[in-house]
Design a protein around this motif. Structure first.
Motif, PDB file in Angstrom:
ATOM      1  N   ARG A 211      40.578 -15.154  35.020  1.00 11.83           N
ATOM      2  CA  ARG A 211      41.415 -16.452  34.524  1.00 11.83           C
ATOM      3  C   ARG A 211      41.264 -17.477  35.051  1.00 11.83           C
ATOM      4  O   ARG A 211      42.131 -16.450  35.907  1.00 11.83           O
ATOM      5  CB  ARG A 211      42.082 -15.915  33.252  1.00 11.83           C
ATOM      6  CG  ARG A 211      42.688 -17.288  32.620  1.00 11.83           C
ATOM      7  CD  ARG A 211      43.970 -16.898  31.843  1.00 11.83           C
ATOM      8  NE  ARG A 211      44.204 -17.608  30.515  1.00 11.83           N
ATOM      9  CZ  ARG A 211      43.984 -17.425  28.972  1.00 11.83           C
ATOM     10  NH1 ARG A 211      43.557 -16.460  29.054  1.00 11.83           N
ATOM     11  NH2 ARG A 211      44.358 -18.287  28.064  1.00 11.83           N
ATOM     12  N   LEU A 212      40.881 -18.101  35.300  1.00 11.63           N
ATOM     13  CA  LEU A 212      41.252 -19.619  36.813  1.00 11.63           C
ATOM     14  C   LEU A 212      42.327 -19.700  36.580  1.00 11.63           C
ATOM     15  O   LEU A 212      43.326 -20.130  37.665  1.00 11.63           O
ATOM     16  CB  LEU A 212      40.650 -20.214  35.913  1.00 11.63           C
ATOM     17  CG  LEU A 212      38.695 -19.893  36.584  1.00 11.63           C
ATOM     18  CD1 LEU A 212      39.018 -21.623  36.166  1.00 11.63           C
ATOM     19  CD2 LEU A 212      38.579 -19.616  37.841  1.00 11.63           C
ATOM     20  N   ASP A 213      43.485 -19.902  35.602  1.00  7.38           N
ATOM     21  CA  ASP A 213      44.862 -20.996  35.422  1.00  7.38           C
ATOM     22  C   ASP A 213      45.805 -19.869  35.958  1.00  7.38           C
ATOM     23  O   ASP A 213      47.111 -19.852  36.101  1.00  7.38           O
ATOM     24  CB  ASP A 213      45.024 -22.178  34.626  1.00  7.38           C
ATOM     25  CG  ASP A 213      44.726 -20.668  33.083  1.00  7.38           C
ATOM     26  OD1 ASP A 213      44.560 -19.657  32.890  1.00  7.38           O
ATOM     27  OD2 ASP A 213      45.164 -21.504  31.288  1.00  7.38           O
ATOM     28  N   LEU A 220      45.939 -16.990  44.606  1.00  8.49           N
ATOM     29  CA  LEU A 220      45.914 -18.198  45.583  1.00  8.49           C
ATOM     30  C   LEU A 220      47.127 -18.744  46.418  1.00  8.49           C
ATOM     31  O   LEU A 220      47.076 -18.759  47.096  1.00  8.49           O
ATOM     32  CB  LEU A 220      44.850 -19.666  45.063  1.00  8.49           C
ATOM     33  CG  LEU A 220      43.318 -19.367  45.107  1.00  8.49           C
ATOM     34  CD1 LEU A 220      43.249 -20.539  44.313  1.00  8.49           C
ATOM     35  CD2 LEU A 220      42.901 -18.479  46.278  1.00  8.49           C
ATOM     36  N   ALA A 221      48.279 -19.094  45.067  1.00  6.11           N
ATOM     37  CA  ALA A 221      49.538 -18.887  45.441  1.00  6.11           C
ATOM     38  C   ALA A 221      50.270 -18.006  46.664  1.00  6.11           C
ATOM     39  O   ALA A 221      50.626 -18.378  46.580  1.00  6.11           O
ATOM     40  CB  ALA A 221      50.728 -19.280  44.094  1.00  6.11           C
ATOM     41  N   ILE A 243      39.661 -26.994  39.176  1.00  6.91           N
ATOM     42  CA  ILE A 243      40.657 -27.389  40.585  1.00  6.91           C
ATOM     43  C   ILE A 243      40.763 -26.354  41.694  1.00  6.91           C
ATOM     44  O   ILE A 243      40.781 -25.775  41.597  1.00  6.91           O
ATOM     45  CB  ILE A 243      41.401 -28.011  39.339  1.00  6.91           C
ATOM     46  CG1 ILE A 243      42.678 -27.056  39.530  1.00  6.91           C
ATOM     47  CG2 ILE A 243      41.150 -29.091  38.946  1.00  6.91           C
ATOM     48  CD1 ILE A 243      43.592 -27.159  38.470  1.00  6.91           C
ATOM     49  N   PRO A 244      41.174 -27.437  42.815  1.00 11.53           N
ATOM     50  CA  PRO A 244      41.000 -27.150  44.084  1.00 11.53           C
ATOM     51  C   PRO A 244      42.017 -25.351  43.544  1.00 11.53           C
ATOM     52  O   PRO A 244      42.178 -24.475  44.729  1.00 11.53           O
ATOM     53  CB  PRO A 244      42.089 -27.827  45.138  1.00 11.53           C
ATOM     54  CG  PRO A 244      41.184 -29.087  44.158  1.00 11.53           C
ATOM     55  CD  PRO A 244      41.181 -28.915  43.107  1.00 11.53           C
ATOM     56  N   GLN A 245      43.193 -25.411  43.080  1.00 14.10           N
ATOM     57  CA  GLN A 245      44.212 -24.193  43.107  1.00 14.10           C
ATOM     58  C   GLN A 245      43.684 -23.111  42.165  1.00 14.10           C
ATOM     59  O   GLN A 245      44.603 -21.890  41.667  1.00 14.10           O
ATOM     60  CB  GLN A 245      45.280 -24.963  42.609  1.00 14.10           C
ATOM     61  CG  GLN A 245      46.674 -26.314  43.278  1.00 14.10           C
ATOM     62  CD  GLN A 245      45.919 -28.173  42.999  1.00 14.10           C
ATOM     63  OE1 GLN A 245      45.287 -27.921  41.879  1.00 14.10           O
ATOM     64  NE2 GLN A 245      46.325 -28.232  43.424  1.00 14.10           N
ATOM     65  N   CYS A 297      28.552 -23.679  42.927  1.00 14.87           N
ATOM     66  CA  CYS A 297      30.725 -24.237  42.740  1.00 14.87           C
ATOM     67  C   CYS A 297      30.974 -24.232  44.251  1.00 14.87           C
ATOM     68  O   CYS A 297      31.839 -24.981  44.947  1.00 14.87           O
ATOM     69  CB  CYS A 297      31.054 -22.803  42.407  1.00 14.87           C
ATOM     70  SG  CYS A 297      31.491 -22.604  40.896  1.00 14.87           S
ATOM     71  N   ALA A 298      30.664 -23.666  45.565  1.00 17.10           N
ATOM     72  CA  ALA A 298      30.035 -24.459  46.841  1.00 17.10           C
ATOM     73  C   ALA A 298      30.061 -25.599  46.956  1.00 17.10           C
ATOM     74  O   ALA A 298      31.111 -26.857  47.518  1.00 17.10           O
ATOM     75  CB  ALA A 298      29.627 -23.737  47.642  1.00 17.10           C
ATOM     76  N   VAL A 299      28.903 -26.139  46.418  1.00 17.33           N
ATOM     77  CA  VAL A 299      29.035 -27.633  46.812  1.00 17.33           C
ATOM     78  C   VAL A 299      30.070 -28.500  45.672  1.00 17.33           C
ATOM     79  O   VAL A 299      30.394 -29.722  45.594  1.00 17.33           O
ATOM     80  CB  VAL A 299      27.050 -27.780  46.295  1.00 17.33           C
ATOM     81  CG1 VAL A 299      26.846 -29.096  46.473  1.00 17.33           C
ATOM     82  CG2 VAL A 299      27.022 -27.381  47.392  1.00 17.33           C
ATOM     83  N   ALA A 300      29.699 -28.049  44.173  1.00 17.19           N
ATOM     84  CA  ALA A 300      30.665 -29.024  43.370  1.00 17.19           C
ATOM     85  C   ALA A 300      32.354 -29.370  43.735  1.00 17.19           C
ATOM     86  O   ALA A 300      32.353 -30.054  43.969  1.00 17.19           O
ATOM     87  CB  ALA A 300      30.726 -28.501  41.915  1.00 17.19           C
ATOM     88  N   TRP A 301      32.444 -28.405  44.521  1.00 12.32           N
ATOM     89  CA  TRP A 301      34.031 -28.091  44.636  1.00 12.32           C
ATOM     90  C   TRP A 301      34.215 -28.905  45.897  1.00 12.32           C
ATOM     91  O   TRP A 301      35.011 -29.411  46.433  1.00 12.32           O
ATOM     92  CB  TRP A 301      34.346 -26.498  45.198  1.00 12.32           C
ATOM     93  CG  TRP A 301      34.826 -25.386  44.143  1.00 12.32           C
ATOM     94  CD1 TRP A 301      34.478 -26.416  42.878  1.00 12.32           C
ATOM     95  CD2 TRP A 301      34.688 -24.328  44.100  1.00 12.32           C
ATOM     96  NE1 TRP A 301      34.262 -25.451  41.705  1.00 12.32           N
ATOM     97  CE2 TRP A 301      34.904 -23.653  43.132  1.00 12.32           C
ATOM     98  CE3 TRP A 301      34.859 -23.551  45.402  1.00 12.32           C
ATOM     99  CZ2 TRP A 301      34.717 -22.238  42.511  1.00 12.32           C
ATOM    100  CZ3 TRP A 301      35.090 -22.177  45.027  1.00 12.32           C
ATOM    101  CH2 TRP A 301      35.105 -22.326  43.612  1.00 12.32           C
TER     102      TRP A 301
END
Length: 325
Positions: A211-213, A220-221, A243-245, A297-301
């Motif tokens: 899950r991303l969120d 990442l936090a 999103i970046p986070q 994903c790398a390019v889209a981000w």
């Protein structure tokens, strides 16, 4: 991914290791292989409905070995937050299971089920038995000024039947009724991951989640690498738009990929695929579809462009399989 030097693997559960009563194929064998390599294992879950011992019993039913000390739940995180903010013996209105109430008691606080003048806080965790009456009591206490701690805010809960309402959906109802924002104890706050890593004595743990969120954002936090698997909530489409986070360092179909070299799973350019930037991202080439997703994903981000088109039938078929055509 033993080649990357990770000294612990912190596994999410719902959507990563199992769907309700069904184990995700390959999970028991993968966890065993991680242990056999001498890497510490921890299970980190946002589900506050079960005590660690009950989580262990469920894992064992599904063919995975575990000890209660290896399990870290958002109920424990919620109780820890309450223990830091309240005096010993303070009353806490519990919206959740008895195991959540037990964690509150273990923190030196008094769990109750009815709102009253003495209630200092409300703690809310997932329970299939949470009902309007429970939310009503919590609403009264929060409106009267009680501290509100949500164990987690997952909007959905993966199950063998599909996605079901999670604790976050019930939290949203109280947020609407009270116009108050809760203190969130579980993922995406880093506390659970930090506690799990510390208990394993790990200096460089890897998080595995779906899950991303919550899983990815929480890892990442906490400053940790994270492998996002596609067995739960995350999809190729949500990953491209992340999103970046919430952008994982590694991607795979499921957790069995832990047997592969880390560089093969890392988000970034991959052999066989080319992604050209512009108003639309143009994909060409051939190869593994998840390698395409890693490159895409790398390019889209980097570019902020999330609209994709394929050049050639092979690339078109790969995008279709990813649900991105």
């Amino acid at each position: 991914m033993s080649d990357a030097g990770y000294d612990a693997v912190l596994f999410d559960l719902d959507g990563t290791v199992y769907h309700g009563t069904q184990v995700i194929p390959g999970a028991p064998e993968t966890v065993t292989a991680v242990r056999d390599q001498g890497t510490a294992v921890r299970f980190v879950t946002n589900n506050a409905s079960k005590a660690p011992a009950d989580v262990v019993a469920h894992l064992k039913q599904l063919g995975l070995s575990a000890d209660a000390e290896e399990v870290h739940t958002s109920a424990q995180a919620g109780a820890a937050v309450l223990g830091e903010r309240l005096p010993e013996g303070a009353e806490v209105l519990v919206v959740g299971t008895e195991s959540l109430a037990d964690e509150v008691a273990a923190a030196g606080l008094k769990p109750v089920r009815k709102a009253g003048e003495a209630v200092a806080a409300v703690v809310q965790g997932h329970s299939p038995d949470n009902a309007w009456a429970d939310l009503a009591e919590a609403c009264l206490a929060i409106r009267a000024g009680a501290l509100w701690v949500a164990c987690n805010v997952d909007a959905t809960l993966p199950s063998e039947r599909g996605l079901l309402p999670g604790n976050g959906s019930m939290v949203a109802a109280l947020r609407t009724a009270t116009e108050v924002e809760p203190v969130v104890a579980g993922k995406p706050q880093p506390l659970l991951f930090e506690t799990a890593a510390r208990s394993a004595g790990a200096d460089r743990p890897l998080v595995v989640g779906d899950r991303l969120d919550t899983d990815i954002a929480g890892a990442l936090a906490a400053g940790l690498d994270v492998l996002c698997v596609l067995t739960g909530v995350a999809t190729p489409a949500t990953l491209v738009r992340a999103i970046p986070q919430e952008r994982p360092t590694h991607l795979s179909a499921d957790l069995t990929a832990l047997s592969r070299p880390a560089d093969e799973l890392r988000v970034g350019p991959r052999p066989g695929w080319q992604v050209d930037e512009g108003d639309v991202l143009t994909v060409r080439g051939e190869g593994d579809r998840l390698d395409l997703l890693r490159a895409l994903c790398a390019v889209a981000w980097r570019s902020g462009v999330t609209t994709v088109r394929a050049e050639g039938d092979t690339a078109g078929a790969a995008l279709t399989r990813l649900g991105l055509a």
